[in-house]
Design a protein around this motif. Sequence first.
Motif, mmCIF file in Angstrom:
data_model
loop_
_atom_site.group_PDB
_atom_site.id
_atom_site.type_symbol
_atom_site.label_atom_id
_atom_site.label_comp_id
_atom_site.label_asym_id
_atom_site.label_seq_id
_atom_site.Cartn_x
_atom_site.Cartn_y
_atom_site.Cartn_z
ATOM 1 N N ILE A 195 1.018 -1.122 -0.009
ATOM 2 C CA ILE A 195 -0.089 0.113 -0.102
ATOM 3 C C ILE A 195 1.005 1.130 -0.031
ATOM 4 C CG2 ILE A 195 -2.081 -1.097 1.171
ATOM 5 C CD1 ILE A 195 -1.089 0.122 3.682
ATOM 6 N N ILE A 196 0.279 2.247 -0.637
ATOM 7 C CA ILE A 196 1.262 3.527 -0.656
ATOM 8 C C ILE A 196 1.018 4.415 0.432
ATOM 9 C CG2 ILE A 196 1.826 5.553 -2.122
ATOM 10 C CD1 ILE A 196 2.394 2.656 -3.372
ATOM 11 N N ILE A 197 2.131 4.607 1.238
ATOM 12 C CA ILE A 197 1.951 5.598 2.405
ATOM 13 C C ILE A 197 3.202 6.478 2.274
ATOM 14 C CG2 ILE A 197 0.877 3.870 3.892
ATOM 15 C CD1 ILE A 197 3.376 3.122 5.430
ATOM 16 N N PRO A 198 3.372 7.557 3.022
ATOM 17 C CA PRO A 198 4.391 8.460 3.105
ATOM 18 C C PRO A 198 5.491 7.637 3.430
ATOM 19 C CG PRO A 198 2.346 9.494 3.877
ATOM 20 C CD PRO A 198 2.216 8.286 3.998
ATOM 21 N N GLN A 199 6.922 8.133 3.122
ATOM 22 C CA GLN A 199 8.029 7.699 3.025
ATOM 23 C C GLN A 199 8.476 7.716 4.740
ATOM 24 O OE1 GLN A 199 10.255 5.410 1.468
ATOM 25 N NE2 GLN A 199 8.284 5.265 -0.006
ATOM 26 N N SER A 200 8.088 8.964 5.281
ATOM 27 C CA SER A 200 8.506 9.026 6.453
ATOM 28 C C SER A 200 7.784 8.274 7.618
ATOM 29 C CB SER A 200 8.058 10.466 6.869
ATOM 30 O OG SER A 200 6.637 10.814 6.787
ATOM 31 N N ILE A 201 6.443 7.627 7.384
ATOM 32 C CA ILE A 201 5.822 6.906 8.228
ATOM 33 C C ILE A 201 6.344 5.334 7.890
ATOM 34 C CG2 ILE A 201 3.633 5.816 8.505
ATOM 35 C CD1 ILE A 201 2.086 8.219 7.579
ATOM 36 N N LEU A 202 6.572 5.255 6.730
ATOM 37 C CA LEU A 202 7.323 3.686 6.396
ATOM 38 C C LEU A 202 8.605 3.737 7.302
ATOM 39 C CD1 LEU A 202 7.802 1.217 4.969
ATOM 40 C CD2 LEU A 202 8.555 2.479 2.873
ATOM 41 N N HIS A 203 9.543 4.703 7.088
ATOM 42 C CA HIS A 203 10.746 4.460 7.767
ATOM 43 C C HIS A 203 10.678 4.489 9.320
ATOM 44 C CE1 HIS A 203 12.692 6.508 3.872
ATOM 45 N NE2 HIS A 203 12.561 5.245 3.702
ATOM 46 N N GLN A 230 -7.829 7.829 6.940
ATOM 47 C CA GLN A 230 -8.158 8.910 6.411
ATOM 48 C C GLN A 230 -8.292 8.867 4.844
ATOM 49 O OE1 GLN A 230 -5.344 11.967 7.445
ATOM 50 N NE2 GLN A 230 -5.863 11.653 9.722
ATOM 51 N N ALA A 231 -7.344 7.955 4.095
ATOM 52 C CA ALA A 231 -7.426 7.641 2.753
ATOM 53 C C ALA A 231 -8.820 6.994 2.367
ATOM 54 C CB ALA A 231 -6.162 6.863 2.415
#
Length: 365
Positions: A195-203, A230-231
């Motif tokens: 799933i596509i999430i912001p890189q900051s959250i992933l890291h 939210q998405a």
Amino acid sequence: MPPREPGQRHRFPNLSEVLSRQTVAPLDLFSFYIYMRDQQRSVDYLDFWLDVSQHLQLCRLYVRRLHRSVIEDTPEMEKNSKQSSFFPEGAGEGPSGEKGNVSDQRLSAFLRSDHGSRQHSPHNSQDDYSHHSTPGHERPPRPSFMTMDTSSPGEDSSSPGQNSSGDNVPKREDLRASAEKILYTYLLPGSEREIIIPQSILHEVQDAIEGPEQRSDPELFDAAKDYVFQAMERDAFPGFLQSKGLGNLVPQSMMIRLIVGLISFFAAMWASFILIFLNKSRATRCWLILPFTIALYFIFTHQYMLDPILALIGLSEYTLMDFYRIREPFVRKTLNKRSLVMLAGFLLVDAAVCCLFIFVPGKRL
């Protein structure tokens, strides 16, 4: 949490109520899962949210069983001090909202402190306080949280890490395995169901799980879970409410109705001109009512995404030609009103078209 009494709600439910199983058909979690899978084509986001919620339940079960095992093996005079100092009050004693349950933040804080104390204490380095286990008690098979049958999203399942007899207890390794599987299944680039999430959250999540802390508490997924919520609330849920709250047909059924309606309409127009230019009697031309009625009914149902006959008898379609009863009173009331308005418009247009081709003077060519 048991579903809220549908009669108490005089509005469409929000996404939180759907995900917490407080709604009934056609706006229940099962219908939302089918919609995300078949129409939105983004069921991985919903599966991620559900699996993180199940991971939270596993953590609660682990803390609750750990709490009970320590209390049972503690002398009576030490129970109060153990219960008040070693564990957060009521940790994991039930689902959210029930008496005696602590917040998710306190649960996560306890799991982090428990992990840290066991890392630095030789006495506590044994597997999940295994000295409290009974002889011959084997580690339970790792539960699977990522596979989900389409028939089960709306149904309560048994607690993870526990079999039907209640013998198995989740281990610390189960918490970590669950957290890692969520990371490797949904979040890492190139994963099976990315799933596509912001890189900051992933890291942040990746560092928490794979870094020195090796966290497995549910709080580490909060940012990703909020982003996914939210998405879904922004991109998918409005379409779900329009599809199931204001209509009762699926896109495949609507397309079939449009095709049949257009074919019937052109057939009715062709027959009308044939009968007019052959100067047939008006009694003969009354047969035109049948194809025009079929054509206009199917075209109207396509445009409104609603079959008024099915709605008035309380049925809604969740997959092609599969129907279930509408149990949400507000939805049924809304669909009944729309059905009556649609039927009035359909009958008016149908009567006008039929009168036009029946009563127009004929002329034989």
